[in-house]
Design a protein around this motif. Structure first.
Motif, short mmCIF file in Angstrom:
data_model
loop_
_atom_site.label_atom_id
_atom_site.label_comp_id
_atom_site.label_asym_id
_atom_site.label_seq_id
_atom_site.Cartn_x
_atom_site.Cartn_y
_atom_site.Cartn_z
N GLY A 126 0.96 -1.13 -0.20
CA GLY A 126 0.01 -0.08 0.08
C GLY A 126 0.77 1.39 -0.08
N ALA A 127 0.21 2.38 -0.40
CA ALA A 127 0.97 3.43 -0.52
C ALA A 127 0.18 4.90 -0.13
N GLY A 128 -0.97 4.59 0.58
CA GLY A 128 -1.70 5.62 1.04
C GLY A 128 -1.17 6.46 1.94
N GLY A 129 -2.21 7.14 2.85
CA GLY A 129 -1.77 7.63 4.04
C GLY A 129 -1.27 6.84 5.23
N ALA A 130 -1.90 5.56 5.28
CA ALA A 130 -1.36 4.77 6.48
C ALA A 130 0.17 4.44 6.16
N ALA A 131 0.38 4.05 4.81
CA ALA A 131 1.86 3.73 4.45
C ALA A 131 2.93 4.81 4.76
N ARG A 132 2.33 6.15 4.03
CA ARG A 132 3.25 7.26 4.48
C ARG A 132 3.46 7.63 5.76
N ALA A 149 5.13 -1.73 -2.08
CA ALA A 149 4.62 -2.22 -3.37
C ALA A 149 2.82 -1.85 -3.36
N ASN A 150 2.46 -1.48 -4.39
CA ASN A 150 1.01 -0.72 -4.44
C ASN A 150 0.61 -1.06 -5.80
N ARG A 151 -0.98 -1.48 -5.61
CA ARG A 151 -1.81 -1.43 -6.76
C ARG A 151 -1.36 -0.66 -8.05
N THR A 152 -1.38 0.67 -7.67
CA THR A 152 -1.30 1.88 -8.49
C THR A 152 0.45 2.20 -8.29
N GLN A 153 1.12 1.71 -9.18
CA GLN A 153 2.79 1.55 -9.12
C GLN A 153 3.22 3.00 -8.55
N SER A 154 2.67 4.21 -9.46
CA SER A 154 3.39 5.44 -9.43
C SER A 154 3.28 5.99 -7.90
N ARG A 155 2.16 5.64 -7.19
CA ARG A 155 2.09 5.92 -5.91
C ARG A 155 3.25 5.33 -4.85
N ALA A 156 3.68 4.24 -5.14
CA ALA A 156 4.74 3.34 -4.51
C ALA A 156 5.99 4.23 -4.86
N ALA A 173 5.15 -2.46 -8.32
CA ALA A 173 3.58 -2.80 -8.44
C ALA A 173 3.58 -4.07 -7.90
N LEU A 174 2.15 -4.28 -7.21
CA LEU A 174 1.96 -5.22 -6.36
C LEU A 174 2.09 -6.85 -7.03
N ASP A 175 1.81 -6.45 -8.67
CA ASP A 175 1.86 -7.89 -9.19
C ASP A 175 3.45 -8.04 -9.71
N ASN A 186 0.75 -4.77 5.82
CA ASN A 186 -0.38 -4.51 5.07
C ASN A 186 -0.83 -3.01 5.65
N SER A 187 -0.80 -2.44 4.64
CA SER A 187 -1.49 -0.83 5.05
C SER A 187 -2.56 -0.64 4.19
N THR A 188 -2.94 -1.54 3.09
CA THR A 188 -3.98 -1.48 2.14
C THR A 188 -5.21 -1.53 2.94
N SER A 189 -6.48 -0.87 2.38
CA SER A 189 -7.64 -0.73 2.82
C SER A 189 -8.47 -1.94 1.98
N ALA A 190 -7.87 -2.69 1.37
CA ALA A 190 -8.46 -3.91 0.75
C ALA A 190 -9.31 -4.71 1.46
N LEU A 192 -11.09 -3.90 3.95
CA LEU A 192 -12.19 -3.35 4.14
C LEU A 192 -13.27 -3.60 3.15
N GLN A 193 -12.89 -3.69 1.97
CA GLN A 193 -13.60 -4.03 0.82
C GLN A 193 -13.74 -5.63 0.62
N GLY A 194 -13.36 -6.34 1.62
CA GLY A 194 -13.22 -7.80 1.30
C GLY A 194 -12.54 -8.27 0.55
N ASP A 195 -11.46 -7.56 -0.16
CA ASP A 195 -10.65 -7.88 -1.05
C ASP A 195 -9.35 -8.70 -0.72
N ALA A 196 -8.87 -9.86 -1.48
CA ALA A 196 -7.53 -10.32 -1.05
C ALA A 196 -6.74 -9.48 -1.89
P1 ATR Z 1 -5.21 4.79 3.87
O1 ATR Z 1 -5.04 6.38 4.33
O2 ATR Z 1 -5.93 3.90 4.90
O3 ATR Z 1 -3.91 4.39 3.60
P2 ATR Z 1 -5.73 5.86 1.21
O4 ATR Z 1 -4.90 6.86 1.35
O5 ATR Z 1 -6.61 5.83 0.40
O6 ATR Z 1 -6.10 5.13 2.88
O7 ATR Z 1 -4.89 4.19 0.60
C1 ATR Z 1 -5.39 3.07 0.40
C2 ATR Z 1 -4.52 2.18 0.01
O8 ATR Z 1 -4.97 0.90 -0.09
C3 ATR Z 1 -3.96 2.54 -1.29
O9 ATR Z 1 -2.51 1.86 -1.19
C4 ATR Z 1 -4.64 1.62 -2.32
O10 ATR Z 1 -4.06 1.40 -3.65
P3 ATR Z 1 -4.25 2.60 -4.65
O11 ATR Z 1 -3.12 3.46 -4.47
O12 ATR Z 1 -3.68 1.69 -5.95
O13 ATR Z 1 -5.65 2.75 -4.93
C5 ATR Z 1 -4.81 0.33 -1.59
N1 ATR Z 1 -5.97 -0.54 -1.98
C6 ATR Z 1 -7.42 0.04 -1.33
N2 ATR Z 1 -8.22 -1.02 -1.98
C7 ATR Z 1 -7.55 -1.88 -2.64
C8 ATR Z 1 -7.79 -3.24 -3.41
N3 ATR Z 1 -8.83 -3.66 -3.56
N4 ATR Z 1 -6.54 -3.85 -3.71
C9 ATR Z 1 -5.25 -3.33 -3.67
N5 ATR Z 1 -4.84 -2.29 -3.05
C10 ATR Z 1 -5.92 -1.54 -2.62
#
Ligand code: ATR
Length: 271
Positions: A126-132, A149-156, A173-175, A186-190, A192-196
């Protein structure tokens, strides 16, 4: 009685009042701690009112942690680096200090769990706020390498570039992840959406320790992945929640609370 609060939206689920009332009880602090719901379009107004009414400090939670950056009169270095504030503290000189205790809470919890970081290969998903918020505190522990490593590589890539001066940082990138890691966070919010996350077994060796900043009544998808791989050392982020609160409490009251019994009580409450 000194007044403290947590401000967010939503806020009814927040465990912070429970945690801080337990901390206050440990050392008989004369303080109150409440939940305050701020409307999405008037966080600044709600915060101003809390300050004018004599509040001594507060926690700021989702989705306002970045909004506070411009409202605090002074920022700690760790809040600036994290790009977010989770704790406000009224200083003796009357100014409001913005701090961020999330990263310190993560490190405290990893230490409580005996997870070694120095000289190890760390992977941050993850590369969002929690990762930072975790980057500088993790790099301060002198890992051999920290890969983001992040789904969206540019943020990583952006995160790695921003923190490159603190240690050896890589990004991908994650993949595209390759090689085995000693610690995976793991800092991603995946979850929360029930995603692996689509992670491969080759990222782990039998002693790899995995830590999910998320927590919940049910096992997160990330920790389920680790269990199904047969990994023994798996931890959720409840300890980080209690530890970041302990760091805020220390800032406000100058007393270090004992997190262990509070974590046990919170775990029991959530089950
Ligand atoms: P937070 O402050 O909790 O970190 P955020 O800044 O919105 O929230 O960041 C969410 C992180 O979870 C991001 O790294 C996001 O990946 P993207 O930058 O590609 O959006 C990651 N994330 C959220 N849902 C995901 C999913 N279903 N699979 C993979 N990564 C996911």
């Amino acid at each position: 009685m000194d007044r403290y609060a947590v401000i967010g939206n939503p806020i009814s689920h927040s465990q912070s009042p429970f945690i801080h009332s337990q901390f206050a009880g440990q050392s008989s602090q004369p303080m109150s701690y409440e939940r305050i719901l701020a409307p999405m379009d008037d966080f600044a107004g709600v915060l101003r009112r809390f300050m004018q009414e004599g509040g001594k400090g507060c926690n700021i939670t989702v989705p306002f942690k970045t909004d506070v950056l411009g409202l605090a009169e002074v920022l700690t270095e760790r809040a600036e680096l994290a790009g977010a504030v989770n704790t406000l503290h009224l200083q003796p000189d009357g100014r409001w200090l913005g701090d961020n205790t999330d990263g310190a809470g993560l490190i405290m919890d990893l230490k409580r769990l005996g997870i070694p970081l120095a000289g190890r290969r760390l992977l941050l998903l993850g590369a969002g706020g929690a990762a930072r918020g975790a980057m500088a505190p993790l790099l301060a522990e002198s890992p051999a390498e920290l890969v983001v490593a992040n789904r969206t590589q540019s943020r990583a890539d952006e995160l790695a570039a921003r923190f490159a001066r603190f240690g050896k940082v890589g990004s991908c990138a994650l993949d595209e992840l390759a090689g085995a890691f000693d610690v995976i966070i793991n800092s991603t919010s995946a979850s929360l959406q029930g995603d692996a996350l689509a992670l491969t077994e080759s990222l782990c060796h039998p002693q790899t320790r995995v830590y999910d900043m998320m927590y919940g009544r049910d096992e997160t998808a990330f920790l389920r992945w680790a269990r199904e791989l047969g990994l023994e050392h798996r931890h959720d982020g409840l300890g980080m929640l209690v530890s970041q609160a302990a760091e805020s409490f220390y800032l406000w009251r100058g007393v270090r609370p004992d997190v262990v019994p509070v974590l046990a009580a919170l775990r029991a409450k959530l089950e």
